[in-house]
Design a protein around this motif. Structure first.
Motif, PDB file in Angstrom:
ATOM      1  N   GLU A 113       1.348  -1.451   0.052  1.00 15.86           N
ATOM      2  CA  GLU A 113       0.511  -0.006  -0.263  1.00 15.86           C
ATOM      3  C   GLU A 113       1.087   1.560  -0.333  1.00 15.86           C
ATOM      4  OE1 GLU A 113      -4.339   1.863  -0.179  1.00 15.86           O
ATOM      5  OE2 GLU A 113      -3.194  -0.413  -0.392  1.00 15.86           O
ATOM      6  N   LEU A 114       1.468   0.927   0.677  1.00 16.35           N
ATOM      7  CA  LEU A 114       3.090   2.580   0.740  1.00 16.35           C
ATOM      8  C   LEU A 114       2.898   2.612  -1.144  1.00 16.35           C
ATOM      9  CD1 LEU A 114       5.155   4.131   1.830  1.00 16.35           C
ATOM     10  CD2 LEU A 114       6.258   2.464   2.020  1.00 16.35           C
ATOM     11  N   ALA A 115       3.563   2.243  -1.590  1.00 21.22           N
ATOM     12  CA  ALA A 115       4.102   1.942  -2.804  1.00 21.22           C
ATOM     13  C   ALA A 115       2.889   2.226  -3.932  1.00 21.22           C
ATOM     14  CB  ALA A 115       4.828   0.484  -3.484  1.00 21.22           C
ATOM     15  N   ARG A 116       1.273   2.139  -3.984  1.00 23.63           N
ATOM     16  CA  ARG A 116       0.851   1.945  -4.515  1.00 23.63           C
ATOM     17  C   ARG A 116       0.924   3.616  -4.377  1.00 23.63           C
ATOM     18  NH1 ARG A 116      -4.177   3.313  -4.605  1.00 23.63           N
ATOM     19  NH2 ARG A 116      -4.595   3.217  -1.789  1.00 23.63           N
ATOM     20  N   LEU A 117       0.381   3.813  -3.080  1.00 26.69           N
ATOM     21  CA  LEU A 117      -0.306   5.428  -2.773  1.00 26.69           C
ATOM     22  C   LEU A 117       1.206   6.462  -2.733  1.00 26.69           C
ATOM     23  CD1 LEU A 117      -1.220   5.401   0.662  1.00 26.69           C
ATOM     24  CD2 LEU A 117      -2.349   5.789  -0.701  1.00 26.69           C
TER      25      LEU A 117
END
Length: 263
Positions: A179-183
């Motif tokens: 989720e960090l990478a997506r955000l």
């Protein structure tokens, strides 16, 4: 000025390896603060302790229904801490080899070409990325963009059966790297990730480099390397590292021995 280093330990005793890692940052000039929910034995000199209840109260601690670990709760804790305090979060299995002296309030690094790890993380309190990560744990449950609809449904059903928050049944990485990478991508910040050699010079698939005595670990540490992630979750259950290996030397440093690695 070097950023403050903050970390969390849940339990009554800090293992030698975690102590060695925290001590490495203090030795290099960082102020190091360890958050804990109880009196903690094994904290090395130079490391301050703080009441973790001031970030998230102990009644909010949860364990994953699959492995019984508190890693996902620790994700929440780090995001909450970063939203309130300007600091650099590190996991207790990150060993410093040089000061982390970047002139930035946004610090994170790639584990490989695909994964941006959260073992070393700094985000400003007003960051929309940080707000998105906190939203996974707070407010009405919503499907993370990194989790497909089918997996989200299975996760919610399992959570209802267990009577726990959905994050306690979440697949690995959904509340962290994925989720960090997506955000970061959504907000145009992914390019700010440090390359793997800065914080993750030894991949999790190469644990022998950490465990074997004959390895010259310094040969795997470049001039840009600031820290080495020691992959505690991966090394758990593999037996004791060989005497003289990096892991054995970090353990010894945690018990008051000399620095495990100087570069």
């Amino acid at each position: 000025m070097l950023p403050e280093i903050h970390a969390l330990w849940i339990g009554p005793h800090l293992p030698a390896r975690a102590a060695g890692c925290l001590r490495s940052f203090a030795r290099l000039g960082h102020k190091v603060v360890l958050h804990t929910y109880a009196e903690l034995a094994g904290v090395p000199a130079g490391v301050e302790t703080a009441d973790a209840n001031l970030v998230l109260t102990a009644d909010k601690i949860f364990r994953h229904t699959g492995n019984g670990q508190v890693a996902i709760f620790a994700d929440w804790f780090r995001y909450k801490l970063l939203s309130r305090h300007r600091c650099l979060w590190v996991d207790c299995d990150v060993y410093a080899v040089r000061p982390i002296d970047f002139d930035s309030d946004t610090i994170f690094g790639r584990e490989d070409d695909e994964v941006i790890n959260i073992a070393v993380l700094m985000l400003p309190s007003e960051s929309p990325v940080l707000a998105g990560l906190l939203a996974l744990f707070e407010g009405k449950p919503r499907r993370p963009g990194s989790l497909n609809a089918g997996a989200w449904l299975r996760t919610r059903i399992k959570a209802m059966l267990y009577g726990v928050p959905w994050v306690a049944t979440a697949p690995w990485g959904i509340t962290g790297p994925y989720e960090l990478a997506r955000l970061l991508k959504v907000h145009g910040l992914a390019a700010q990730a440090q390359p793997p050699e800065v914080f993750y010079p030894v991949p999790w698939s190469c644990l022998d480099l950490l465990e074997k005595a004959q390895v010259n670990i310094a040969a795997h540490v470049g001039p840009e390397t600031r820290a080495i992630h020691l992959w505690n979750e991966m090394t758990r259950g593999r037996g004791n590292p060989e005497p003289g290996s990096l892991l054995a030397r970090v353990d010894a440093e945690g018990l008051g021995g000399p620095p495990a690695l100087l570069v």
